[in-house]
Scaffold this active site. Structure first.
Site, PDB file in Angstrom:
ATOM      1  N   GLY A 355       0.946  -1.046   0.278  1.00  0.00           N
ATOM      2  CA  GLY A 355      -0.220   0.148   0.164  1.00  0.00           C
ATOM      3  C   GLY A 355       0.596   1.357   0.058  1.00  0.00           C
ATOM      4  N   THR A 356       1.430   1.740  -0.706  1.00  0.00           N
ATOM      5  CA  THR A 356       2.548   2.819  -0.944  1.00  0.00           C
ATOM      6  C   THR A 356       2.252   3.707  -2.196  1.00  0.00           C
ATOM      7  OG1 THR A 356       3.989   1.455  -0.819  1.00  0.00           O
ATOM      8  CG2 THR A 356       4.500   2.743  -1.944  1.00  0.00           C
TER       9      THR A 356
END
Length: 540
Positions: A355-356
């Site tokens: 999730g970045t």
């Protein structure tokens, strides 16, 4: 280098040319950075403004409780920053065994979510470190856009809304999650307004008191109070002791350029290993999107991951050095193991002893920033500090419970990290600031886009838009659904175990690229933003 400016792939994006550029995964974050540049700030100022805004407009991927890494070209050299946080002092294998018992392999079980996945957040300290060393405008000014959007609200973009909805069933019961991220009892939909006043409160405190308030002041006390109230082990001492670390980037020669990454505890070295292996092959003599080029890259990536999963951890715990893993003779030996006609199941080699969200910015002075921050999995741990809007990462899930592993969990140790900014130089001069978001996809995205640009002269937006493959942890292969079916069939005939995954947000990454057009600052840059996200490249 002269690019082929034709783009053979279907895309809604065109490259952006400007002397000052910001490229991020969300348009409002790109605008926040661009605003700072227009107010007289530099590329570092713009990166901090964009990063702060992303915690509000894309909270599914990052937040005020994230970690971060950065590569900065300034003062004639490349600087690296590791703003990843360590395990709390209470954590070791026995801590998890007492709380969760053992798994089927006899190792201590560790949760992927909740407080026992939360390491010390490093991103806010990273912003401060970047600003203290390179910033131009007042730190408080850099947070204005994020504060305004958090207070007034953001209309949800499609990809953000999609991932938000997927996370709710997993995280709804985590402490503080529903109050922060389930307004009206559900995930907001595309086009709905999401307001985040608690995050605005924290951002205003940081603007007024500085970033250390997150680690020593009112904010730190709120984090620790919530930890004590809801079963966490994070303490004030864990927060107070934290400082990000300036590091020397590691690099690998490729086609007359140098590709740079942050050294371990991150996985950027995987991209360097793969490129070092591919340097032994004449890819330019092959067909760009043909099976041979894809097969060679996939096999190189598999060999790289075999070594990374075996050896990479917090540097203090590694049994080999990055330099040993990148030794030219060793990489030639690894390249010789590739069968041009058959897929292999790789094992780790033995290096010679001895999730970045991602964003990039550049300004007309020549300063360039490659910056990445993340909560890891969607929304991270799911734990949110009430009244402060701090969603905490779950980077602790990256530790091992195996006492024999270099990555075994111990107090104060940094876990194996997936997020990696990248940078390209030529003849000692900056060439490109770039990154590709998405877990283990990140080094693979680095390799695939660099090969396209340097071996085949594809312009950045085309290299970004091209269909991608992804090597999984079990060395099976995911292919985007728009991948050429004929090439997919040929890969399968060579022994690759294929999957088709229609989830571009999660599985095939999303990149941002800024390429310096020449040494003449008036020529500026060309920028690309991945169509797999809601993002945008802006400039003036």
């Amino acid at each position: 280098m002269t690019f082929n400016w034709h783009n053979p792939y279907l895309t809604p994006r065109t490259p952006v040319f400007a002397r000052n550029v910001v490229s991020t995964s969300h348009p409002l974050a790109a605008q926040a950075g661009n605003r700072i540049l227009m107010e007289g700030g530099n590329a570092v100022d713009a990166a901090i403004a964009a990063a702060a805004t992303l915690t509000v407009v894309e909270p599914v991927s990052n937040g005020l409780g994230s970690d971060a890494f950065a590569l900065v070209w300034a003062d004639g050299k490349l600087h690296g920053l590791n703003a990843s946080g360590p395990a709390p002092a209470a954590w070791d294998v026995n801590y998890f065994r007492r709380r969760y018992g053992n798994n089927a392999q006899g190792l201590a079980q560790r949760p992927e979510r909740g407080w026992d996945s939360v390491t010390v957040p490093g991103a806010v300290a990273g912003w401060e470190a970047l600003h203290r060393r390179f910033g131009k405008l007042p730190f408080s000014q850099l947070l204005n856009s994020a504060i305004e959007i958090a207070e007034r609200g953001v209309t949800l973009a499609p990809m953000v809304a999609r991932k938000w909805q997927a996370a709710v069933p997993i995280l709804a019961q985590q402490p503080g999650f529903a109050d922060a991220f389930m307004p009206n009892g559900h995930a907001p939909q595309t086009g709905e307004i999401f307001r985040f006043p608690s995050a605005a409160k924290t951002l205003r405190t940081l603007a007024d008191q500085g970033a250390r308030a997150f680690y020593e002041g009112e904010i730190a006390e709120a984090i620790v109070g919530w930890s004590q109230q809801t079963g966490g082990s994070l303490t004030l001492q864990d927060l107070r002791a934290y400082q990000p670390e300036w590091v020397t980037p590691i690099s690998q020669q490729y086609r007359g350029h140098e590709v740079h990454e942050i050294p371990p505890n991150g996985q950027g070295i995987a991209a360097l290993i793969a490129l070092g292996i591919l340097e032994q092959f004449d890819l330019q003599s092959l067909t760009l999107d043909g099976v041979d080029v894809q097969h060679l890259q996939i096999e190189a990536m598999k060999l790289a991951f075999a070594d990374v999963y075996r050896y990479v951890a917090d540097p203090a715990s590694m049994e080999v050095t990055p330099q040993q893993m990148l030794d030219s003779q060793y990489l030639k030996q690894r390249a010789a193991q590739i069968d041009l006609t058959r897929a292999a199941l790789p094992v780790a080699g033995i290096p010679r002893s001895g999730g970045t969200v991602y964003l990039t910015t550049a300004d007309e002075s020549g300063m360039m920033v490659s910056f990445i921050q993340s909560n890891y999995m969607g929304f991270g741990s799911g734990v949110v500090v009430p009244g402060y809007g701090i969603s905490l990462q779950n980077r602790g899930a990256g530790f091992s419970s195996d006492p024999k592993s270099a990555n075994v969990v111990t107090p104060g140790k940094r876990p194996f990290h997936t997020i990696i900014p990248a940078f390209l130089t030529k003849d000692g001069q900056p060439q490109m600031s770039f990154g590709v978001m998405g877990g283990d996809m990140q080094p693979q995205g680095h390799v695939q886009t660099v090969v396209r640009m340097l071996d085949f002269h594809q312009q950045p937006q085309a290299a970004c838009d091209a269909p991608r493959w992804k090597v999984n942890r079990d060395f099976t292969l995911d292919l985007e659904t728009r991948f050429d079916p004929a090439v997919a069939q040929q890969l399968q005939s060579r022994g690759h175990t294929l999957k088709a995954v229609d989830d571009p947000y999660m599985d095939f990454g999303a990149g941002q690229f800024i390429w310096r057009l020449s040494n003449d600052p008036n020529h500026g840059y060309v920028a690309a933003s991945d169509s797999r996200r809601d993002g945008q490249a802006l400039g003036f």
